[in-house]
Scaffold this motif. Structure first.
Motif, mmCIF file in Angstrom:
data_model
loop_
_atom_site.group_PDB
_atom_site.id
_atom_site.type_symbol
_atom_site.label_atom_id
_atom_site.label_comp_id
_atom_site.label_asym_id
_atom_site.label_seq_id
_atom_site.Cartn_x
_atom_site.Cartn_y
_atom_site.Cartn_z
ATOM 1 N N CYS A 1 0.519 -1.286 0.043
ATOM 2 C CA CYS A 1 0.067 -0.074 0.118
ATOM 3 C C CYS A 1 0.626 1.559 0.084
ATOM 4 O O CYS A 1 0.680 1.560 -0.560
ATOM 5 C CB CYS A 1 -0.849 0.059 1.440
ATOM 6 N N ARG A 2 2.127 1.577 0.703
ATOM 7 C CA ARG A 2 2.947 2.547 0.972
ATOM 8 C C ARG A 2 3.343 2.248 -0.836
ATOM 9 O O ARG A 2 3.481 3.583 -1.141
ATOM 10 C CB ARG A 2 3.334 2.408 1.836
ATOM 11 N N ASP A 3 4.303 0.933 -1.322
ATOM 12 C CA ASP A 3 5.228 1.380 -2.114
ATOM 13 C C ASP A 3 3.293 1.819 -3.881
ATOM 14 O O ASP A 3 3.592 2.705 -5.121
ATOM 15 C CB ASP A 3 4.863 0.138 -2.974
ATOM 16 N N ALA A 4 2.498 1.885 -3.251
ATOM 17 C CA ALA A 4 1.362 1.880 -4.098
ATOM 18 C C ALA A 4 1.146 3.318 -4.089
ATOM 19 O O ALA A 4 0.636 4.342 -4.900
ATOM 20 C CB ALA A 4 -0.357 1.725 -4.406
ATOM 21 N N GLU A 5 0.410 4.414 -3.163
ATOM 22 C CA GLU A 5 0.593 5.681 -2.333
ATOM 23 C C GLU A 5 1.845 6.120 -2.925
ATOM 24 O O GLU A 5 1.568 7.261 -4.080
ATOM 25 C CB GLU A 5 0.829 5.998 -0.924
ATOM 26 N N ARG A 6 2.920 6.113 -2.749
ATOM 27 C CA ARG A 6 4.025 6.646 -3.721
ATOM 28 C C ARG A 6 4.046 6.717 -4.270
ATOM 29 O O ARG A 6 4.395 7.854 -5.166
ATOM 30 C CB ARG A 6 5.794 5.923 -2.988
ATOM 31 N N LEU A 7 3.751 5.955 -6.002
ATOM 32 C CA LEU A 7 3.732 5.634 -7.341
ATOM 33 C C LEU A 7 2.258 6.389 -7.715
ATOM 34 O O LEU A 7 2.773 7.878 -8.206
ATOM 35 C CB LEU A 7 3.645 4.305 -7.521
ATOM 36 N N LEU A 8 1.335 6.833 -7.124
ATOM 37 C CA LEU A 8 0.205 7.582 -7.110
ATOM 38 C C LEU A 8 0.993 8.918 -6.524
ATOM 39 O O LEU A 8 0.855 10.301 -7.649
ATOM 40 C CB LEU A 8 -0.630 6.799 -5.845
ATOM 41 N N VAL A 9 1.673 9.541 -5.530
ATOM 42 C CA VAL A 9 1.996 10.573 -5.234
ATOM 43 C C VAL A 9 2.729 11.155 -6.159
ATOM 44 O O VAL A 9 3.125 12.473 -7.186
ATOM 45 C CB VAL A 9 2.526 10.706 -4.137
ATOM 46 N N TYR B 1 -6.727 8.608 0.801
ATOM 47 C CA TYR B 1 -7.382 6.924 0.949
ATOM 48 C C TYR B 1 -6.294 5.879 1.010
ATOM 49 O O TYR B 1 -6.024 5.309 2.202
ATOM 50 C CB TYR B 1 -8.164 5.967 -0.194
ATOM 51 N N LEU B 2 -5.412 6.251 0.138
ATOM 52 C CA LEU B 2 -3.826 4.695 -0.231
ATOM 53 C C LEU B 2 -3.445 5.030 1.401
ATOM 54 O O LEU B 2 -3.016 3.987 1.641
ATOM 55 C CB LEU B 2 -3.140 4.663 -0.748
ATOM 56 N N ASN B 3 -3.133 6.833 1.929
ATOM 57 C CA ASN B 3 -2.619 6.852 2.980
ATOM 58 C C ASN B 3 -3.647 6.272 4.476
ATOM 59 O O ASN B 3 -2.353 6.139 4.981
ATOM 60 C CB ASN B 3 -2.458 7.923 3.577
ATOM 61 N N ARG B 4 -4.585 6.359 4.365
ATOM 62 C CA ARG B 4 -5.008 6.265 5.237
ATOM 63 C C ARG B 4 -5.054 4.573 5.626
ATOM 64 O O ARG B 4 -5.316 4.113 5.889
ATOM 65 C CB ARG B 4 -6.825 7.003 5.770
ATOM 66 N N LEU B 5 -5.527 3.984 3.962
ATOM 67 C CA LEU B 5 -5.645 2.336 3.786
ATOM 68 C C LEU B 5 -4.570 1.817 4.339
ATOM 69 O O LEU B 5 -4.500 1.175 5.184
ATOM 70 C CB LEU B 5 -5.716 1.978 3.026
ATOM 71 N N SER B 6 -3.090 2.606 4.427
ATOM 72 C CA SER B 6 -2.091 2.084 5.039
ATOM 73 C C SER B 6 -1.503 2.069 6.555
ATOM 74 O O SER B 6 -1.478 1.165 7.495
ATOM 75 C CB SER B 6 -0.853 2.153 4.371
ATOM 76 N N ASP B 7 -2.632 2.320 6.897
ATOM 77 C CA ASP B 7 -2.741 2.936 8.322
ATOM 78 C C ASP B 7 -3.457 2.137 9.610
ATOM 79 O O ASP B 7 -3.279 1.094 10.458
ATOM 80 C CB ASP B 7 -3.437 4.299 9.175
ATOM 81 N N TYR B 8 -4.561 1.929 8.324
ATOM 82 C CA TYR B 8 -5.470 0.501 8.477
ATOM 83 C C TYR B 8 -4.903 -0.455 8.768
ATOM 84 O O TYR B 8 -5.160 -1.385 9.864
ATOM 85 C CB TYR B 8 -6.582 0.726 8.087
ATOM 86 N N LEU B 9 -4.043 -0.923 7.920
ATOM 87 C CA LEU B 9 -3.189 -2.333 7.721
ATOM 88 C C LEU B 9 -2.351 -2.232 8.766
ATOM 89 O O LEU B 9 -1.973 -3.344 8.893
ATOM 90 C CB LEU B 9 -3.116 -2.203 6.619
ATOM 91 N N PHE B 10 -1.402 -1.426 9.448
ATOM 92 C CA PHE B 10 -0.977 -1.174 10.069
ATOM 93 C C PHE B 10 -1.798 -1.943 11.301
ATOM 94 O O PHE B 10 -1.132 -3.001 12.042
ATOM 95 C CB PHE B 10 -0.527 0.145 10.527
ATOM 96 N N VAL B 11 -2.229 -1.108 11.588
ATOM 97 C CA VAL B 11 -3.390 -1.886 13.317
ATOM 98 C C VAL B 11 -3.674 -3.035 12.729
ATOM 99 O O VAL B 11 -4.139 -4.318 14.196
ATOM 100 C CB VAL B 11 -4.500 -0.725 13.503
#
Length: 187
Positions: free
Chosen positions: A135-143, A159-169
């Motif tokens: 998810c972090r990889d995808a977020e960086r590429l989108l940025v 959404y991808l930023n928040r999703l990576s937080d969700y996935l950590f939890v």
């Protein structure tokens, strides 16, 4: 969808280009396809996670199903460079709020973090961390794509930023299944 994908082998990409949703063609080496591929890979990884969690966390599997559809929407936004002009909205503020709500619900009963957590443990825990990293990889590429072209919505990046937080939890939740524990970093 009809017969849209009735023929899979078209040979149109043999010249190193791929068709976009708007009918234009781009080189397969374009950053847009890196971003699209990263989101697709994330979606595939999260599908594998859903299979690992199917019996143990059915509510989370329902959440993951919704997330997969939203990721497909983001892929559609990437594939449609003129999405804003034609009114295509991949992600809404409600979608982001939903992920935030799930994140808070899963995080609330967890103990406070006192150490770094390694991406390890059970197969399901490790897979959750793989999905988070994807998810972090995808977020960086989108940025990067947004910085280059300016046509990626703020909501999709958020959404991808928040999703990576969700996935950590979620990784913390999954680590506790069957009496398991998080693997803490040894300084």
């Amino acid at each position: 969808m009809g017969n849209r994908l009735s023929k899979i082998t078209t040979r149109t990409g043999d010249d190193g280009t791929t068709g976009m949703a708007d009918g234009s063609r781009l080189s397969k080496s374009d950053l847009r396809f890196d971003a699209m591929g990263a989101v697709d890979g994330l979606n595939a990884q999260i599908g594998l996670l859903q299979a690992h969690l199917a019996q143990k966390l059915p509510t989370v599997c329902d959440e993951i199903g919704i997330i997969q559809h939203k990721l497909f929407n983001i892929g559609g936004e990437i594939a449609l460079p003129n999405h804003a002009e034609i009114g295509y909205v991949a992600i809404t503020t409600d979608d982001i709020a939903t992920v935030e709500r799930w994140l808070e619900q899963h995080n609330e009963p967890l103990p406070y973090l006192q150490d770094f957590i390694l991406p390890a443990g059970s197969v399901a825990t490790a897979q959750t961390h793989v999905v988070r990293a994807s998810c972090r990889d995808a977020e960086r590429l989108l940025v990067r794509l947004s910085e280059r072209d300016g046509n990626i919505s703020h909501a999709s990046k958020q959404y991808l930023n928040r999703l990576s937080d969700y996935l950590f939890v979620l990784a913390r939740v999954v680590a506790r299944l069957d009496g398991g524990q998080e693997v803490l970093w040894q300084k």
